[in-house]
Write a protein that holds these residues in place. Structure first.
Motif, PDB file in Angstrom:
ATOM      1  N   PHE A 252      -3.320   6.157  -6.631  1.00  0.00           N
ATOM      2  CA  PHE A 252      -2.638   5.592  -6.051  1.00  0.00           C
ATOM      3  C   PHE A 252      -0.511   5.820  -5.782  1.00  0.00           C
ATOM      4  CE2 PHE A 252      -6.518   2.890  -7.327  1.00  0.00           C
ATOM      5  CZ  PHE A 252      -6.928   3.520  -5.563  1.00  0.00           C
ATOM      6  N   SER A 253      -0.410   4.962  -5.477  1.00  0.00           N
ATOM      7  CA  SER A 253       1.569   5.017  -5.361  1.00  0.00           C
ATOM      8  C   SER A 253       1.962   4.283  -6.708  1.00  0.00           C
ATOM      9  CB  SER A 253       2.232   4.261  -3.482  1.00  0.00           C
ATOM     10  OG  SER A 253       3.870   4.809  -4.096  1.00  0.00           O
ATOM     11  N   GLU A 254       3.077   4.552  -6.798  1.00  0.00           N
ATOM     12  CA  GLU A 254       3.310   4.552  -7.741  1.00  0.00           C
ATOM     13  C   GLU A 254       5.345   3.579  -7.702  1.00  0.00           C
ATOM     14  OE1 GLU A 254       2.934   4.595 -11.549  1.00  0.00           O
ATOM     15  OE2 GLU A 254       1.323   6.184 -11.135  1.00  0.00           O
ATOM     16  N   VAL A 255       4.934   2.998  -6.192  1.00  0.00           N
ATOM     17  CA  VAL A 255       5.488   2.337  -5.984  1.00  0.00           C
ATOM     18  C   VAL A 255       5.443   1.196  -4.549  1.00  0.00           C
ATOM     19  CG1 VAL A 255       7.855   1.432  -4.534  1.00  0.00           C
ATOM     20  CG2 VAL A 255       7.595   4.261  -5.839  1.00  0.00           C
TER      21      VAL A 255
ATOM     22  N   TYR B 181       0.873  -0.924  -0.148  1.00  0.00           N
ATOM     23  CA  TYR B 181       0.003  -0.426  -0.157  1.00  0.00           C
ATOM     24  C   TYR B 181       0.844   0.809   0.015  1.00  0.00           C
ATOM     25  CZ  TYR B 181      -3.331  -3.286   0.997  1.00  0.00           C
ATOM     26  OH  TYR B 181      -5.472  -4.409   0.685  1.00  0.00           O
ATOM     27  N   GLY B 182       2.507   0.829  -0.919  1.00  0.00           N
ATOM     28  CA  GLY B 182       3.134   2.293  -1.103  1.00  0.00           C
ATOM     29  C   GLY B 182       3.993   2.834   0.254  1.00  0.00           C
ATOM     30  N   GLU B 183       4.122   4.218   0.529  1.00  0.00           N
ATOM     31  CA  GLU B 183       4.750   3.317   1.375  1.00  0.00           C
ATOM     32  C   GLU B 183       4.596   2.963   2.951  1.00  0.00           C
ATOM     33  OE1 GLU B 183       7.840   7.909   3.477  1.00  0.00           O
ATOM     34  OE2 GLU B 183       6.426   8.122   2.147  1.00  0.00           O
ATOM     35  N   VAL B 184       5.033   2.671   3.917  1.00  0.00           N
ATOM     36  CA  VAL B 184       4.991   1.883   4.913  1.00  0.00           C
ATOM     37  C   VAL B 184       5.575   3.273   5.890  1.00  0.00           C
ATOM     38  CG1 VAL B 184       5.435   0.204   3.965  1.00  0.00           C
ATOM     39  CG2 VAL B 184       7.272   0.772   5.312  1.00  0.00           C
ATOM     40  N   PRO B 185       4.518   2.711   7.248  1.00  0.00           N
ATOM     41  CA  PRO B 185       4.525   3.777   8.143  1.00  0.00           C
ATOM     42  C   PRO B 185       5.675   2.957   9.090  1.00  0.00           C
ATOM     43  CG  PRO B 185       2.995   2.228   8.675  1.00  0.00           C
ATOM     44  CD  PRO B 185       3.082   2.018   7.352  1.00  0.00           C
TER      45      PRO B 185
ATOM     46  N   GLY C  87       7.097  -7.804   2.952  1.00  0.00           N
ATOM     47  CA  GLY C  87       8.569  -7.824   2.654  1.00  0.00           C
ATOM     48  C   GLY C  87       8.563  -7.459   1.906  1.00  0.00           C
ATOM     49  N   LYS C  88       8.579  -8.100   0.559  1.00  0.00           N
ATOM     50  CA  LYS C  88       9.217  -8.724  -0.845  1.00  0.00           C
ATOM     51  C   LYS C  88       9.698  -7.531  -1.614  1.00  0.00           C
ATOM     52  CE  LYS C  88      10.416 -11.595  -3.638  1.00  0.00           C
ATOM     53  NZ  LYS C  88      11.650 -12.710  -3.515  1.00  0.00           N
ATOM     54  N   GLU C  89       8.807  -6.439  -1.681  1.00  0.00           N
ATOM     55  CA  GLU C  89       9.167  -5.508  -2.418  1.00  0.00           C
ATOM     56  C   GLU C  89       9.853  -3.968  -1.793  1.00  0.00           C
ATOM     57  OE1 GLU C  89       7.987  -4.341  -5.479  1.00  0.00           O
ATOM     58  OE2 GLU C  89       7.655  -6.168  -5.545  1.00  0.00           O
ATOM     59  N   GLN C  90       9.855  -3.886  -0.610  1.00  0.00           N
ATOM     60  CA  GLN C  90      10.783  -2.545   0.509  1.00  0.00           C
ATOM     61  C   GLN C  90      11.084  -2.967   1.371  1.00  0.00           C
ATOM     62  OE1 GLN C  90       8.143   0.726   1.342  1.00  0.00           O
ATOM     63  NE2 GLN C  90       6.313   0.210   0.938  1.00  0.00           N
ATOM     64  N   PHE C  91      11.516  -4.195   1.682  1.00  0.00           N
ATOM     65  CA  PHE C  91      12.097  -4.593   2.061  1.00  0.00           C
ATOM     66  C   PHE C  91      12.701  -5.886   2.040  1.00  0.00           C
ATOM     67  CE2 PHE C  91       9.042  -2.096   4.628  1.00  0.00           C
ATOM     68  CZ  PHE C  91      10.264  -0.653   5.240  1.00  0.00           C
ATOM     69  N   PHE C  92      12.697  -7.353   2.832  1.00  0.00           N
ATOM     70  CA  PHE C  92      12.875  -8.080   2.352  1.00  0.00           C
ATOM     71  C   PHE C  92      11.663  -8.668   2.768  1.00  0.00           C
ATOM     72  CE2 PHE C  92      14.305  -6.675   6.557  1.00  0.00           C
ATOM     73  CZ  PHE C  92      14.057  -7.539   7.570  1.00  0.00           C
ATOM     74  N   PRO C  93      11.630 -11.022   2.789  1.00  0.00           N
ATOM     75  CA  PRO C  93      10.921 -11.532   2.396  1.00  0.00           C
ATOM     76  C   PRO C  93      10.629 -11.846   4.486  1.00  0.00           C
ATOM     77  CG  PRO C  93      11.217 -12.215   1.412  1.00  0.00           C
ATOM     78  CD  PRO C  93      12.174 -11.356   1.142  1.00  0.00           C
ATOM     79  N   GLY C  94       9.705 -11.771   5.234  1.00  0.00           N
ATOM     80  CA  GLY C  94       9.577 -12.097   6.807  1.00  0.00           C
ATOM     81  C   GLY C  94       9.901 -10.626   7.932  1.00  0.00           C
TER      82      GLY C  94
ATOM     83  N   PRO D 109     -13.201 -11.779   9.340  1.00  0.00           N
ATOM     84  CA  PRO D 109     -13.069 -11.041   8.109  1.00  0.00           C
ATOM     85  C   PRO D 109     -11.581 -10.199   9.372  1.00  0.00           C
ATOM     86  CG  PRO D 109     -14.697  -9.785   9.249  1.00  0.00           C
ATOM     87  CD  PRO D 109     -14.424 -11.521   9.894  1.00  0.00           C
ATOM     88  N   ILE D 110     -10.391 -10.387   8.089  1.00  0.00           N
ATOM     89  CA  ILE D 110      -9.383  -9.192   8.074  1.00  0.00           C
ATOM     90  C   ILE D 110      -8.772  -8.128   7.761  1.00  0.00           C
ATOM     91  CG2 ILE D 110      -8.163 -11.614  10.009  1.00  0.00           C
ATOM     92  CD1 ILE D 110      -6.751 -12.077   7.339  1.00  0.00           C
ATOM     93  N   PRO D 111      -9.593  -7.380   7.837  1.00  0.00           N
ATOM     94  CA  PRO D 111      -9.292  -6.094   6.929  1.00  0.00           C
ATOM     95  C   PRO D 111      -7.668  -5.690   7.970  1.00  0.00           C
ATOM     96  CG  PRO D 111     -10.980  -5.050   8.938  1.00  0.00           C
ATOM     97  CD  PRO D 111     -10.659  -7.150   9.201  1.00  0.00           C
ATOM     98  N   GLY D 112      -7.355  -4.871   6.566  1.00  0.00           N
ATOM     99  CA  GLY D 112      -5.340  -4.177   6.691  1.00  0.00           C
ATOM    100  C   GLY D 112      -5.868  -2.664   6.283  1.00  0.00           C
ATOM    101  N   SER D 113      -4.537  -2.131   7.563  1.00  0.00           N
ATOM    102  CA  SER D 113      -4.714  -0.951   6.830  1.00  0.00           C
ATOM    103  C   SER D 113      -3.421  -0.257   7.428  1.00  0.00           C
ATOM    104  CB  SER D 113      -5.864  -0.516   7.552  1.00  0.00           C
ATOM    105  OG  SER D 113      -5.225   1.494   7.617  1.00  0.00           O
ATOM    106  N   LYS D 114      -2.433   0.153   7.256  1.00  0.00           N
ATOM    107  CA  LYS D 114      -1.679   0.919   7.913  1.00  0.00           C
ATOM    108  C   LYS D 114      -1.653   2.352   8.575  1.00  0.00           C
ATOM    109  CE  LYS D 114      -0.107   3.477   3.662  1.00  0.00           C
ATOM    110  NZ  LYS D 114       1.180   3.829   2.986  1.00  0.00           N
TER     111      LYS D 114
END
Length: 336
Positions: free
Chosen positions: A221-224, A25-29, A56-63, A277-282
């Motif tokens: 929406f974020s390009e990243v 969802y774009g930049e993370v907190p 975490g694959k895109e911005q960080f790492f798996p795990g 349900p498991i809604p997700g949000s940052k």
């Protein structure tokens, strides 16, 4: 908050998807903000937290997401139900590799990340076309017998595959796409789950935010690393075409002094007793708002009004519930 059963696991009626703190969802907190958000959710009554080894694959790492969730819930680990997901790699089954050893290796990494010695619910994140679901189910049964997991599940699957897996090792829960805008599960999956004491854990129950009413055709929406760019219902033309649904939900929400998102969750909670349900949000405010959906009790009359409205119109844009690792929504992780 009231509780529900996923198989034999007792959880809060609304859980929390934690992916957005690491990916999607774009930049993370910051990590501090994310940990505080998870702990605030627990204080608000949430006892069901969902992550996965690949988040975490895109911005960080798996795990990355598992590590973050592990830190957050450490003070109350024994009081919550923790779910994570296995993503089978080609090397896990090729060239004579032992599937049990490979999957157990994945789980052991997740256990280390999560700072725990067991996982309550271990999903197969997506079906791998080259690995028979019966073989995965057999391994899951062995992991249960060793006490490393309490139950297991599948994600984005139809009834036939669930039935095959369940016949080998009883399935605890299925995590599928399900919302007012994606109701494929109602055809065959939910009747089978109800008949076999299996829970349904809807991800994206607020349709990637559309049902909240906060996304418009002007939303950028974020390009990243923003999966919402790929959601069919969030194209400009489909956002406009589906406004009738927001109007319907909004009328009911006003009556209950609730938000659109809360009514969207209250609808599925009233409809099925085995749905969590498991809604997700940052965003901390959105997280607490979503958890409040578990406290909204729709009358039979208002539930009927929503049902009749949904049945009378077509939803523009459709994704569906059957996906595999090699043909899935968003990034193809198996090729990364």
């Amino acid at each position: 908050m009231e509780t529900r059963k996923l198989g034999n696991l007792e959880v809060s009626a609304v859980g929390m998807g934690c992916m957005a703190f690491s990916h999607g969802y774009g930049e993370v907190p910051s990590e501090e903000y994310a940990i505080e958000a998870i702990r605030k959710a627990y204080e608000a009554g949430c006892t069901f937290f969902d992550t996965a080894e690949i988040y975490g694959k895109e911005q960080f790492f798996p795990g990355h997401n598992e590590i973050l969730v592990g830190k957050a819930i450490a003070p109350f680990r024994g009081k919550v139900v923790l779910a994570t997901k296995l993503f089978i790699q080609d090397a896990d089954y090729e060239n004579g590799a032992d599937l049990f050893t490979s999957i157990k290796g994945h789980l052991e990494k997740s256990l280390k990340n999560l700072q725990t010695n067991y996982v309550d619910l271990y999903y197969l994140h997506r079906v791998h076309e080259s690995v028979a679901i019966e073989d995965v189910a057999r391994v899951m049964g062995q992991l249960i017998s060793e006490g490393l997991i309490r139950g297991w599940g599948l994600s984005q699957v139809g009834k036939d595959l669930i039935a095959r897996a369940h016949a080998m090792t009883p399935v605890t829960a299925v995590q599928n796409l399900y919302s007012m805008m994606e109701r494929d599960c109602e055809k065959e999956v939910l009747p089978f789950l109800l008949a076999n004491n299996i829970g349904l854990v809807p991800f994206s129950p607020i349709a990637s935010g559309f049902l909240s009413g906060k996304i418009t055709k002007e939303t950028a929406f974020s390009e990243v690393d923003d999966v919402r760019k790929f959601v069919p219902q969030l194209s400009k033309e489909n956002i406009e075409a589906n406004q009738w649904l927001l109007n319907l939900i909004g009328e009911v929400a006003a009556k209950y002094k609730a938000t659109n998102a809360q009514i969207s969750l209250a609808w599925m909670l009233k409809k099925y007793p085995n749905v969590v349900p498991i809604p997700g949000s940052k965003n901390q405010e959105r997280i607490l708002e979503n958890l409040g959906g578990g406290k909204v009790k729709l009358s039979d009359e208002d539930f009927k009004r929503l049902e009749e409205g949904l049945n009378a119109r077509e939803i523009a844009g459709h994704r569906g519930i059957e996906e595999t690792q090699h043909k899935s929504f968003g990034d193809n992780w198996s090729k990364k």
